[in-house]
Design a protein around this motif. Structure first.
Motif, mmCIF file in Angstrom:
data_model
loop_
_atom_site.group_PDB
_atom_site.id
_atom_site.type_symbol
_atom_site.label_atom_id
_atom_site.label_comp_id
_atom_site.label_asym_id
_atom_site.label_seq_id
_atom_site.Cartn_x
_atom_site.Cartn_y
_atom_site.Cartn_z
ATOM 1 N N SER A 1 -1.652 -10.363 -8.907
ATOM 2 C CA SER A 1 -1.329 -9.714 -7.633
ATOM 3 C C SER A 1 -0.006 -10.249 -7.121
ATOM 4 O O SER A 1 0.659 -11.059 -7.778
ATOM 5 C CB SER A 1 -2.431 -10.002 -6.609
ATOM 6 O OG SER A 1 -2.316 -11.347 -6.169
ATOM 7 N N LEU A 2 0.325 -9.814 -5.907
ATOM 8 C CA LEU A 2 1.488 -10.302 -5.174
ATOM 9 C C LEU A 2 1.600 -11.824 -5.231
ATOM 10 O O LEU A 2 2.700 -12.370 -5.359
ATOM 11 C CB LEU A 2 1.259 -9.871 -3.712
ATOM 12 C CG LEU A 2 2.404 -9.802 -2.733
ATOM 13 C CD1 LEU A 2 3.482 -8.897 -3.242
ATOM 14 C CD2 LEU A 2 1.885 -9.302 -1.383
ATOM 15 N N TYR B 1 4.679 0.636 -2.774
ATOM 16 C CA TYR B 1 4.118 -0.613 -2.239
ATOM 17 C C TYR B 1 3.042 -1.210 -3.135
ATOM 18 O O TYR B 1 2.519 -0.545 -4.043
ATOM 19 C CB TYR B 1 3.542 -0.366 -0.838
ATOM 20 C CG TYR B 1 2.504 0.749 -0.784
ATOM 21 C CD1 TYR B 1 2.892 2.081 -0.681
ATOM 22 C CD2 TYR B 1 1.138 0.471 -0.851
ATOM 23 C CE1 TYR B 1 1.947 3.101 -0.642
ATOM 24 C CE2 TYR B 1 0.191 1.477 -0.815
ATOM 25 C CZ TYR B 1 0.603 2.790 -0.713
ATOM 26 O OH TYR B 1 -0.318 3.808 -0.683
ATOM 27 N N LEU B 2 2.734 -2.472 -2.836
ATOM 28 C CA LEU B 2 1.638 -3.177 -3.514
ATOM 29 C C LEU B 2 0.555 -3.439 -2.470
ATOM 30 O O LEU B 2 0.866 -3.634 -1.300
ATOM 31 C CB LEU B 2 2.108 -4.547 -4.022
ATOM 32 C CG LEU B 2 3.098 -4.597 -5.178
ATOM 33 C CD1 LEU B 2 4.529 -4.405 -4.684
ATOM 34 C CD2 LEU B 2 3.000 -5.964 -5.858
ATOM 35 N N TYR C 1 -2.311 -5.957 -0.968
ATOM 36 C CA TYR C 1 -2.861 -7.307 -0.988
ATOM 37 C C TYR C 1 -3.969 -7.346 0.068
ATOM 38 O O TYR C 1 -3.699 -7.054 1.223
ATOM 39 C CB TYR C 1 -1.819 -8.371 -0.688
ATOM 40 C CG TYR C 1 -2.383 -9.728 -1.048
ATOM 41 C CD1 TYR C 1 -2.484 -10.110 -2.378
ATOM 42 C CD2 TYR C 1 -2.872 -10.588 -0.071
ATOM 43 C CE1 TYR C 1 -3.051 -11.329 -2.719
ATOM 44 C CE2 TYR C 1 -3.441 -11.802 -0.414
ATOM 45 C CZ TYR C 1 -3.521 -12.164 -1.747
ATOM 46 O OH TYR C 1 -4.089 -13.364 -2.098
ATOM 47 N N LEU D 1 -1.335 -6.254 -12.216
ATOM 48 C CA LEU D 1 -0.294 -5.763 -11.290
ATOM 49 C C LEU D 1 -0.035 -4.259 -11.427
ATOM 50 O O LEU D 1 0.179 -3.751 -12.534
ATOM 51 C CB LEU D 1 1.018 -6.520 -11.489
ATOM 52 C CG LEU D 1 2.009 -6.271 -10.332
ATOM 53 C CD1 LEU D 1 1.612 -7.060 -9.090
ATOM 54 C CD2 LEU D 1 3.433 -6.600 -10.746
ATOM 55 N N HIS E 1 2.441 -3.757 1.030
ATOM 56 C CA HIS E 1 3.689 -4.531 1.050
ATOM 57 C C HIS E 1 4.733 -3.719 0.293
ATOM 58 O O HIS E 1 4.583 -3.492 -0.919
ATOM 59 C CB HIS E 1 3.472 -5.889 0.371
ATOM 60 C CG HIS E 1 2.472 -6.744 1.090
ATOM 61 N ND1 HIS E 1 2.829 -7.820 1.861
ATOM 62 C CD2 HIS E 1 1.122 -6.624 1.203
ATOM 63 C CE1 HIS E 1 1.743 -8.358 2.401
ATOM 64 N NE2 HIS E 1 0.694 -7.643 2.014
ATOM 65 N N VAL F 1 9.308 -6.844 -1.063
ATOM 66 C CA VAL F 1 8.833 -7.860 -2.015
ATOM 67 C C VAL F 1 10.020 -8.352 -2.848
ATOM 68 O O VAL F 1 10.228 -9.561 -3.020
ATOM 69 C CB VAL F 1 7.717 -7.274 -2.916
ATOM 70 C CG1 VAL F 1 7.351 -8.241 -4.036
ATOM 71 C CG2 VAL F 1 6.489 -6.938 -2.085
ATOM 72 N N TYR G 1 5.786 -15.782 -2.311
ATOM 73 C CA TYR G 1 4.417 -15.246 -2.233
ATOM 74 C C TYR G 1 3.334 -16.253 -2.605
ATOM 75 O O TYR G 1 2.171 -16.029 -2.312
ATOM 76 C CB TYR G 1 4.281 -13.949 -3.053
ATOM 77 C CG TYR G 1 4.962 -12.824 -2.297
ATOM 78 C CD1 TYR G 1 4.405 -12.290 -1.145
ATOM 79 C CD2 TYR G 1 6.205 -12.351 -2.706
ATOM 80 C CE1 TYR G 1 5.042 -11.303 -0.417
ATOM 81 C CE2 TYR G 1 6.855 -11.346 -1.980
ATOM 82 C CZ TYR G 1 6.256 -10.836 -0.840
ATOM 83 O OH TYR G 1 6.889 -9.867 -0.113
#
Ligand code: GTA
Length: 328
Positions: free
Chosen positions: A220-221, A257-258, A260, A267, A287, A292, A303
Motif C-alpha cells: 500500500s501507500l 488516486y490510491l 488508504y 499496489l 490520496h 503522493v 509515507y
C-alpha cells in the motif's frame, strides 16, 4: 468463522489430461460457482446488507437454492447516456400519469429493456469478511501513526487481509485479459490498466479503471518510497495517455488516486472520471497520485513516517485491534 473455499482460492489445473472446456470457459471438474450466472433463478434473499437510495444501489446477502455457499449481490441503477437517451425518449417508453397540474406532470415511465439494464456485481462464494465489508455500519475516524502501523495494522493485515488471487489472475492474463486497456510489461515499472469491476463500460461519465502494478510486494501507500517514483510516474503518464486515446477523456477530467486503507494489499491505482462521485473517493480514503509523487520527491520515507487517517467500520476487526491498543 472459518473461511469457505472461494472463487479466488481455486487451484491451478495440473492434471496430465487436458480438461474439456465448456462454452463458458469452465471445465467439467470446476465447482458449480465457477460457471457465470445467466439469471437469478433459485436465488434466495437472506438480508439487505446495505441500501443507498442516493446511489440507487442495494447490497444483498443471499444463497442459491440447493447450495450452501453464501453470496453478496450488488444491484445498481446505471446513469443515462447520450447514446441511449433517444431510445428512452421515444414512443417505445410507456408513460403512466401520476400527477398533471397545469403545466406540471409526473409519470411512471417504462423504457424498453435495452435502456433499462442494471449493473450487477456478485461475490460468490462470499466469506464472512465480505458480508462485513458490504454491511451498513457506524464508521469511526482513526489516526494511524508510524508506530500504530508497525504494531497494529501490519501484523493484522499480514494475518487477515483479503486474498488477492484475482489480482494475480489479471497480471498472469488468466482472467479479464480481453478487458485490458493498456499494459506495460516491465517487471519494475510496468502495470496493467483495465476497467474496474465497478464499471460496466456503458458510458464514460462513470469511467472507472484500475492500474495494477506488475511488481509484487508493494502492499500500500505505506510501502512507497522514492525508489518507486519511476513506477508511479510511468502509471500516471501512460495511464492518462491510454485513457485519452481509448475513451477520449483528457487528464484534467480524471481523478487518479490510491486508497488508504485499500481492501486488497497489492499496489493499484484508481482512475475515475472527475464528474463521478466514486465510492472511496473522499478525503478520508483517497490520496491523489500527483500528491503522493510530490511527497515522495520531497521526502523518501514520507509515507512510512506520516500519521495517516482513515475510517474503520464498527465490525472491522482492525477497529477492534485499535480499540484493544487504546488508540480509538
Ligand atoms: N477488474 O475481480 C476484479 C476486482 N475485484 C475483486 C475488485 N476490483 C476488481 N476489479 C476488477 N476485477 O475499486 C476493484 C474494486 C476496487 C479495486 C480495489 O479493485 O472494485 P481497494 O483495494 O482500494 O478496495 O480497490 P475497495 O475500494 O475497498 O474495494 P471496493 O470493493 O470497491 O469497496 C469499497 C466500497 O465501495 C464498498 O465497501 C462498498 O461500499 C462500495 N462498493 C463496492 N462495490 C460496489 C459496487 N459494485 N457498486 C457500488 N458500490 C460499491
Amino acid at each position: 468463522m472459518a473461511e469457505k473455499r472461494r472463487a479466488d482460492d481455486a487451484e491451478p489445473i495440473t492434471a496430465q489430461e487436458p480438461k474439456k472446456a465448456k462454452s463458458d470457459g469452465t471445465t467439467q471438474d470446476d465447482p458449480h460457482w465457477a460457471t457465470p450466472l445467466s439469471s437469478f433463478q433459485d436465488f434466495e434473499m437472506i438480508k439487505i446488507l446495505n441500501d443507498h437510495p442516493k446511489n440507487k444501489s442495494v447490497f444483498v446477502h443471499g444463497k442459491f437454492k440447493g447450495h450452501e455457499e453464501e453470496a453478496v449481490v450488488i444491484l445498481e441503477k446505471t446513469p443515462f447516456s447520450e447514446e441511449t437517451l433517444p431510445i428512452a425518449l421515444s414512443g417505445e417508453t410507456k408513460l403512466k400519469v401520476g400527477l398533471k397540474n397545469d403545466i406540471y406532470g409526473n409519470y411512471h415511465g417504462t423504457p424498453p429493456a435495452q435502456v433499462n439494464g442494471i449493473k450487477v456485481s456478485v461475490v460468490y462464494p462470499a466469506t464472512h469478511k465480505h458480508l462485513v465489508k458490504y454491511s451498513q455500519q457506524e464508521t469511526y475516524l482513526v489516526q494511524e501513526t508510524e508506530d500504530d502501523y508497525k504494531k497494529i495494522t501490519l501484523p493484522f493485515l499480514e494475518a487477515e487481509a483479503f486474498r488477492i488471487q484475482w489480482v494475480y489472475n489479471i497480471l498472469e492474463h488468466k482472467t479479464e485479459s480481453e478487458r485490458i486497456v493498456y499494459e506495460d510489461p516491465d517487471k519494475e515499472t510496468g502495470f496493467i490498466l483495465l476497467p474496474d469491476m465497478k464499471w460496466d463500460l456503458k458510458q464514460v461519465n462513470d469511467l472507472y479503471l484500475i492500474a495494477i502494478v506488475h511488481k509484487h510486494g508493494i502492499r500500500s501507500l505505506r510501502d512507497l518510497t522514492a525508489e518507486h517514483l519511476p513506477l508511479l510516474h510511468n502509471i500516471l503518464k501512460k495511464g492518462q495517455q491510454a485513457i485519452q486515446e481509448k475513451f477520449d477523456i483528457p487528464p484534467c477530467k480524471l481523478r487518479i488516486y490510491l486508497h488508504y486503507q485499500p481492501s486488497y494489499y497489492h499496489l493499484h491505482i484508481h482512475f475515475t472520471h472527475l464528474n463521478f462521485d466514486a465510492p472511496g473517493s473522499g478525503v478520508e480514503r483517497a490520496h491523489l497520485l500527483t500528491d503522493v509523487i510530490e511527497h515522495l520527491e520531497m521526502m523518501t520515507d514520507y509515507y512510512s513516517k506520516k500519521t495517516l487517517s482513515f475510517c474503520l467500520r464498527e465490525n472491522d476487526q482492525l477497529l477492534a485491534e485499535f480499540r484493544k491498543a487504546g488508540r480509538v
